[in-house]
Motif scaffolding. Structure first.
Motif, PDB file in Angstrom:
ATOM      1  N   ALA A 286       8.589 -29.024 -27.055  1.00 15.64           N
ATOM      2  CA  ALA A 286       8.984 -29.540 -25.591  1.00 15.64           C
ATOM      3  C   ALA A 286       8.690 -31.084 -25.377  1.00 15.64           C
ATOM      4  O   ALA A 286       9.614 -31.693 -24.865  1.00 15.64           O
ATOM      5  CB  ALA A 286       8.513 -28.488 -24.335  1.00 15.64           C
ATOM      6  N   ALA A 287       7.438 -31.574 -25.599  1.00 20.41           N
ATOM      7  CA  ALA A 287       6.965 -32.791 -25.564  1.00 20.41           C
ATOM      8  C   ALA A 287       7.835 -33.678 -26.212  1.00 20.41           C
ATOM      9  O   ALA A 287       8.113 -34.957 -25.956  1.00 20.41           O
ATOM     10  CB  ALA A 287       5.586 -32.996 -25.792  1.00 20.41           C
ATOM     11  N   ARG A 288       8.322 -32.976 -27.467  1.00 18.21           N
ATOM     12  CA  ARG A 288       9.496 -33.992 -28.314  1.00 18.21           C
ATOM     13  C   ARG A 288      10.897 -33.866 -27.665  1.00 18.21           C
ATOM     14  O   ARG A 288      11.543 -34.326 -28.557  1.00 18.21           O
ATOM     15  CB  ARG A 288       9.109 -33.527 -29.611  1.00 18.21           C
ATOM     16  N   GLY A 289      10.959 -33.166 -26.869  1.00 14.35           N
ATOM     17  CA  GLY A 289      12.521 -33.248 -26.489  1.00 14.35           C
ATOM     18  C   GLY A 289      13.277 -31.795 -26.814  1.00 14.35           C
ATOM     19  O   GLY A 289      14.325 -31.688 -26.455  1.00 14.35           O
ATOM     20  N   ALA A 290      12.377 -31.038 -27.353  1.00  8.57           N
ATOM     21  CA  ALA A 290      13.396 -29.789 -27.872  1.00  8.57           C
ATOM     22  C   ALA A 290      13.476 -28.701 -26.620  1.00  8.57           C
ATOM     23  O   ALA A 290      12.405 -28.680 -25.891  1.00  8.57           O
ATOM     24  CB  ALA A 290      12.327 -28.974 -28.834  1.00  8.57           C
ATOM     25  N   TYR A 291      14.486 -28.176 -26.648  1.00  6.04           N
ATOM     26  CA  TYR A 291      14.768 -26.973 -25.543  1.00  6.04           C
ATOM     27  C   TYR A 291      14.015 -26.002 -26.140  1.00  6.04           C
ATOM     28  O   TYR A 291      14.185 -25.413 -27.110  1.00  6.04           O
ATOM     29  CB  TYR A 291      15.981 -26.969 -25.406  1.00  6.04           C
ATOM     30  N   VAL A 292      13.014 -25.305 -25.226  1.00  6.87           N
ATOM     31  CA  VAL A 292      12.292 -24.236 -25.488  1.00  6.87           C
ATOM     32  C   VAL A 292      12.957 -22.936 -24.288  1.00  6.87           C
ATOM     33  O   VAL A 292      12.523 -23.162 -23.135  1.00  6.87           O
ATOM     34  CB  VAL A 292      10.988 -24.308 -25.338  1.00  6.87           C
ATOM     35  N   PRO A 293      13.594 -21.975 -24.983  1.00 11.83           N
ATOM     36  CA  PRO A 293      14.047 -20.958 -23.956  1.00 11.83           C
ATOM     37  C   PRO A 293      12.966 -19.897 -23.524  1.00 11.83           C
ATOM     38  O   PRO A 293      11.862 -20.116 -24.029  1.00 11.83           O
ATOM     39  CB  PRO A 293      14.998 -20.266 -24.966  1.00 11.83           C
ATOM     40  N   GLY A 294      13.253 -19.373 -22.561  1.00 11.41           N
ATOM     41  CA  GLY A 294      12.335 -18.256 -22.056  1.00 11.41           C
ATOM     42  C   GLY A 294      11.300 -19.084 -21.287  1.00 11.41           C
ATOM     43  O   GLY A 294      11.440 -19.939 -20.582  1.00 11.41           O
ATOM     44  N   ARG A 295      10.025 -18.330 -21.412  1.00 14.97           N
ATOM     45  CA  ARG A 295       8.657 -18.895 -20.866  1.00 14.97           C
ATOM     46  C   ARG A 295       8.886 -18.866 -19.424  1.00 14.97           C
ATOM     47  O   ARG A 295       8.172 -19.814 -18.894  1.00 14.97           O
ATOM     48  CB  ARG A 295       8.384 -20.214 -21.410  1.00 14.97           C
TER      49      ARG A 295
END
Length: 344
Positions: free
Chosen positions: A308-317
């Motif tokens: 996430a810190a590198r701009g990736a989309y992380v679903p859920g959570r």
């Protein structure tokens, strides 16, 4: 758009929706199912799944989709008195015949055994045939992740997707879902997506509102790409990613219908019309991660933070609020609410 116009749109949206407490929403769904002919076990299972979808932000497969179930109860597409039948041909395998009922009921009844077996054996496979379409697929894996398990699920549905422009409907939207427990046990990683460029409920919703759809979502009945949502309903959805998405659809078909013995998507009955049972397939693989890596949840949480810190989309959570307090509310379109209350 002016600030005043934005405010007006917001006010119109509020006027067209009604807030219900979690208890009120659950009771409404359950009472509507009972009124449509469902037995108490079916009504309870579907009510729980419907409210869960709303709480988790999956409104399209929440109360609007409940209307599909209610109509199908009355039309005979769903066995209102279903009593799933289970057997275990091998220790790590659980098979369910849903008896023509909803997929959620068979899963609900099998879940305690599925969790126990997975804790004991490390890996368990649950497969089910002879059910209505699965609804929100993330619901199944999300519940298993709350038990500390990694879960992967696939299901098939009536043919609605063309492998490429110019082709006919060959696959269902055939969703896949994945969930894994994280450091916060109430906020697992959840991935839930269809192999089609969009979910069928999104296409139908656009058609009902008279809205266009993005390019690449669908073709019309002549096989040509279209942005006309109504024309797309007469045609077919497209698989995401072209041939690569179609390959994933085929793999899901093998796992969901092939292993369970359910109908292939091409052979399924229409889940919106007629009285024939759908006979959808559902397969879930559950894994006990702590048996291999005691720090699995913590390591995965840290990795997701890095991504996430590198701009990736992380679903859920997000917090899973199935056991939400009575003070919490869901907001439902008044047209949908009126249609549901029409069954009472």
């Amino acid at each position: 758009m002016s600030t005043k116009r934005c405010q007006n749109n917001s006010e119109d949206a509020l006027l067209n929706h009604q807030a219900l407490s979690i208890y009120e929403a659950g009771r409404l769904a359950e009472k509507a199912c009972l009124a449509a002919g469902a037995n108490p076990a079916t009504a309870h299972a579907l009510s729980r799944a419907t409210v869960s979808a709303e709480l988790y932000g999956q409104q399209g497969v929440g109360f609007p989709h409940l209307l599909d179930y209610l109509a199908s109860f009355q039309a005979g597409r769903i066995n209102c008195r279903a009593e799933p039948i289970f057997n275990s041909p091998l220790p790590a395998l659980i098979y369910s015949d849903a008896d023509g009922g909803i997929a959620q009921l068979g899963f609900d009844q099998a879940m305690p055994t599925l969790v126990t077996k997975t804790s004991e054996l490390g890996v368990t496979l649950f497969t089910q045939s002879n059910s209505f379409t699965s609804g929100e697929l993330g619901y199944y894996v999300r519940r298993l992740a709350l038990e500390g398990l990694v879960a992967f699920a696939v299901s098939n549905s009536p043919a609605a997707v063309a492998a490429a422009p110019g082709g006919g409907k060959v696959f269902g939207t055939n969703p896949l879902a994945f969930a894994a427990p994280l450091a916060d046990p109430e906020a697992p990683l959840v991935i839930d997506q269809a192999i089609s460029a969009t979910a069928f409920v999104n296409l139908r919703g656009a058609a009902e509102r008279g809205e266009p759809i993005p390019e690449g979502w669908a073709i019309d009945e002549t096989g040509q790409a279209t942005t006309d949502s109504v024309a797309a309903l007469r045609g077919a959805l497209l698989a995401f990613g072209g041939a690569k998405g179609a390959n994933i659809a085929l793999m899901i078909e093998c796992l969901a219908a092939g292993l369970s013995g359910a109908a292939w998507s091409l052979d399924m009955a229409d889940f919106q019309n007629g009285a024939e049972r759908v006979d959808a397939g559902l397969t879930i693989i559950a894994i006990h991660p702590a048996a291999l890596a005691a720090d699995f949840s913590i390591r995965l949480s840290c990795q997701l933070d890095r991504l996430a810190a590198r701009g990736a989309y992380v679903p859920g959570r997000r917090q899973v609020r199935d056991a939400a307090s009575a003070e919490e509310q869901v907001v439902i379109d008044t047209t949908v609410l009126d249609a549901i209350r029409g069954y009472l």
